[in-house]
Motif scaffolding. Structure first.
Motif, short mmCIF file in Angstrom:
data_model
loop_
_atom_site.label_atom_id
_atom_site.label_comp_id
_atom_site.label_asym_id
_atom_site.label_seq_id
_atom_site.Cartn_x
_atom_site.Cartn_y
_atom_site.Cartn_z
N GLY A 1 15.98 59.47 14.92
CA GLY A 1 16.94 59.46 16.02
C GLY A 1 17.59 58.12 16.25
N SER A 2 17.20 57.10 15.49
CA SER A 2 17.82 55.79 15.64
C SER A 2 19.26 55.84 15.15
CB SER A 2 17.03 54.73 14.85
OG SER A 2 16.99 55.06 13.48
N THR A 3 20.03 54.82 15.47
CA THR A 3 21.44 54.78 15.06
C THR A 3 21.52 54.74 13.53
OG1 THR A 3 22.13 53.72 17.10
CG2 THR A 3 23.58 53.45 15.18
N ALA A 4 22.20 55.73 12.98
CA ALA A 4 22.31 55.82 11.52
C ALA A 4 23.32 56.89 11.15
CB ALA A 4 20.96 56.17 10.89
N THR A 5 23.79 56.79 9.92
CA THR A 5 24.63 57.83 9.32
C THR A 5 23.89 58.29 8.07
OG1 THR A 5 26.64 56.78 10.13
CG2 THR A 5 26.88 58.36 8.31
N LEU A 6 23.61 59.58 8.00
CA LEU A 6 22.82 60.14 6.91
C LEU A 6 23.59 61.22 6.17
CD1 LEU A 6 19.61 60.60 9.05
CD2 LEU A 6 20.02 58.75 7.45
N GLU A 7 23.52 61.19 4.86
CA GLU A 7 24.15 62.23 4.05
C GLU A 7 23.46 63.56 4.34
OE1 GLU A 7 24.39 63.36 -0.65
OE2 GLU A 7 24.58 61.24 -0.11
N VAL A 8 24.27 64.62 4.41
CA VAL A 8 23.76 65.97 4.64
C VAL A 8 24.22 66.84 3.48
CG1 VAL A 8 23.81 67.98 6.17
CG2 VAL A 8 23.85 65.67 7.15
N SER A 9 23.28 67.41 2.77
CA SER A 9 23.63 68.32 1.67
C SER A 9 23.86 69.72 2.23
CB SER A 9 22.50 68.36 0.64
OG SER A 9 21.36 69.02 1.18
N VAL B 1 25.72 61.80 12.08
CA VAL B 1 25.81 60.52 12.76
C VAL B 1 24.94 60.60 14.00
CG1 VAL B 1 27.32 58.84 13.87
CG2 VAL B 1 28.16 60.17 11.92
N PHE B 2 24.00 59.69 14.09
CA PHE B 2 23.14 59.56 15.27
C PHE B 2 23.43 58.19 15.89
CE2 PHE B 2 20.84 62.39 12.45
CZ PHE B 2 20.32 63.36 13.30
N ILE B 3 23.66 58.17 17.19
CA ILE B 3 23.86 56.91 17.91
C ILE B 3 22.78 56.84 18.99
CG2 ILE B 3 25.42 55.49 19.28
CD1 ILE B 3 27.75 57.11 17.99
N LEU C 1 24.85 53.02 22.48
CA LEU C 1 26.25 52.69 22.21
C LEU C 1 26.45 51.20 21.91
CD1 LEU C 1 28.00 54.98 24.83
CD2 LEU C 1 27.86 55.32 22.36
N ALA C 2 25.48 50.37 22.27
CA ALA C 2 25.57 48.94 21.99
C ALA C 2 25.13 48.61 20.56
CB ALA C 2 24.72 48.15 22.98
N ASP C 3 24.54 49.57 19.85
CA ASP C 3 24.11 49.34 18.46
C ASP C 3 25.32 49.14 17.57
OD1 ASP C 3 21.48 49.73 19.19
OD2 ASP C 3 21.33 51.76 18.37
N PRO C 4 25.17 48.37 16.49
CA PRO C 4 26.27 48.20 15.55
C PRO C 4 26.67 49.54 14.92
CG PRO C 4 24.50 46.64 15.10
CD PRO C 4 23.99 47.60 16.13
N VAL C 5 27.94 49.66 14.60
CA VAL C 5 28.46 50.86 13.95
C VAL C 5 27.84 50.96 12.56
CG1 VAL C 5 30.57 51.95 13.06
CG2 VAL C 5 30.59 50.80 15.29
N SER C 6 27.33 52.14 12.21
CA SER C 6 26.60 52.30 10.95
C SER C 6 27.45 52.77 9.78
CB SER C 6 25.43 53.28 11.15
OG SER C 6 25.91 54.57 11.52
N SER C 7 28.68 53.24 10.05
CA SER C 7 29.53 53.75 8.96
C SER C 7 30.93 54.06 9.51
CB SER C 7 28.94 55.04 8.39
OG SER C 7 29.01 56.07 9.37
N GLU C 8 31.83 54.42 8.60
CA GLU C 8 33.16 54.85 9.04
C GLU C 8 33.06 56.10 9.90
OE1 GLU C 8 36.03 55.27 5.91
OE2 GLU C 8 35.60 53.28 5.09
N ALA C 9 32.18 57.02 9.52
CA ALA C 9 32.00 58.24 10.31
C ALA C 9 31.50 57.91 11.71
CB ALA C 9 31.05 59.20 9.60
N ASP C 10 30.58 56.96 11.80
CA ASP C 10 30.08 56.51 13.09
C ASP C 10 31.23 55.94 13.92
OD1 ASP C 10 28.90 55.10 15.25
OD2 ASP C 10 27.26 54.34 14.04
N GLY C 11 32.06 55.10 13.32
CA GLY C 11 33.21 54.54 14.02
C GLY C 11 34.16 55.63 14.49
N SER C 12 34.39 56.63 13.66
CA SER C 12 35.25 57.75 14.07
C SER C 12 34.66 58.50 15.24
CB SER C 12 35.46 58.71 12.89
OG SER C 12 36.25 58.14 11.89
N LEU C 13 33.35 58.72 15.20
CA LEU C 13 32.69 59.41 16.30
C LEU C 13 32.81 58.59 17.59
CD1 LEU C 13 30.90 61.58 17.57
CD2 LEU C 13 28.92 60.38 16.63
N ARG C 14 32.53 57.30 17.51
CA ARG C 14 32.59 56.46 18.72
C ARG C 14 33.99 56.42 19.30
NH1 ARG C 14 28.00 52.00 18.62
NH2 ARG C 14 26.71 52.87 16.95
#
Length: 148
Positions: free
Chosen positions: A72-80, A126-128, A131-144
């Motif tokens: 559940g920590s801030t991360a972007t994970l590939e989903v098959s 994308v798990f955040i 909101l103060a955590d660093p952005v983990s990926s482009e997808a994370d940035g798009s979500l935020r």
């Protein structure tokens, strides 16, 4: 968990708590979503549903985290495709609770249909956690960018 009740909000909350308790160091994210890579030259990731801060859709987060082995920590994970199929199968019984809507289940099914029709598209979760955590990926940035 002796008796599982998928038909009530209270039952879904109990299932969420139980599943979260089985993930070491689990913490429910403040926001989460399944992202689908763009189908065009646009750089923007697509989100059929965004679970924004203050939302009440914790069960999909814990189910997707369980499938992906995430805490559940801030991360972007590939989903098959098979990951998402497992998540859909795990969340589908929640539809028995007719007093709530199930936008994540609908969004996940749409994403499966899209990747089946266009195998070049990819998915990520994308798990955040904060909101103060660093952005983990482009997808994370798009979500935020959708959260403001």
């Amino acid at each position: 968990m002796s008796e599982v009740d998928w038909s009530t909000p209270e039952g879904l909350a109990a299932i969420t708590t139980y599943l979260g308790g089985r993930i070491p160091d689990w913490r429910a994210p403040v926001a989460h979503a399944l992202a689908l890579s763009p189908a065009t030259s646009s750089p923007e990731w697509e989100f059929a549903h965004v679970n924004a801060p203050g939302g009440r859709h914790a069960l999909p987060a814990v189910i997707l985290a369980t499938v992906l082995g995430h805490d559940g920590s801030t991360a972007t994970l590939e989903v098959s495709r098979s990951d998402l199929q497992e998540a859909v199968a795990s969340l589908a019984p929640a539809a028995a609770c007719t007093s709530l809507d199930h936008p994540n289940l609908a969004a996940w099914r749409l994403a499966l249909a899209e990747v089946e029709s266009n195998p070049l598209r990819t998915m990520c979760a994308v798990f955040i956690a904060d909101l103060a955590d660093p952005v983990s990926s482009e997808a994370d940035g798009s979500l935020r960018s959708r959260l403001v």
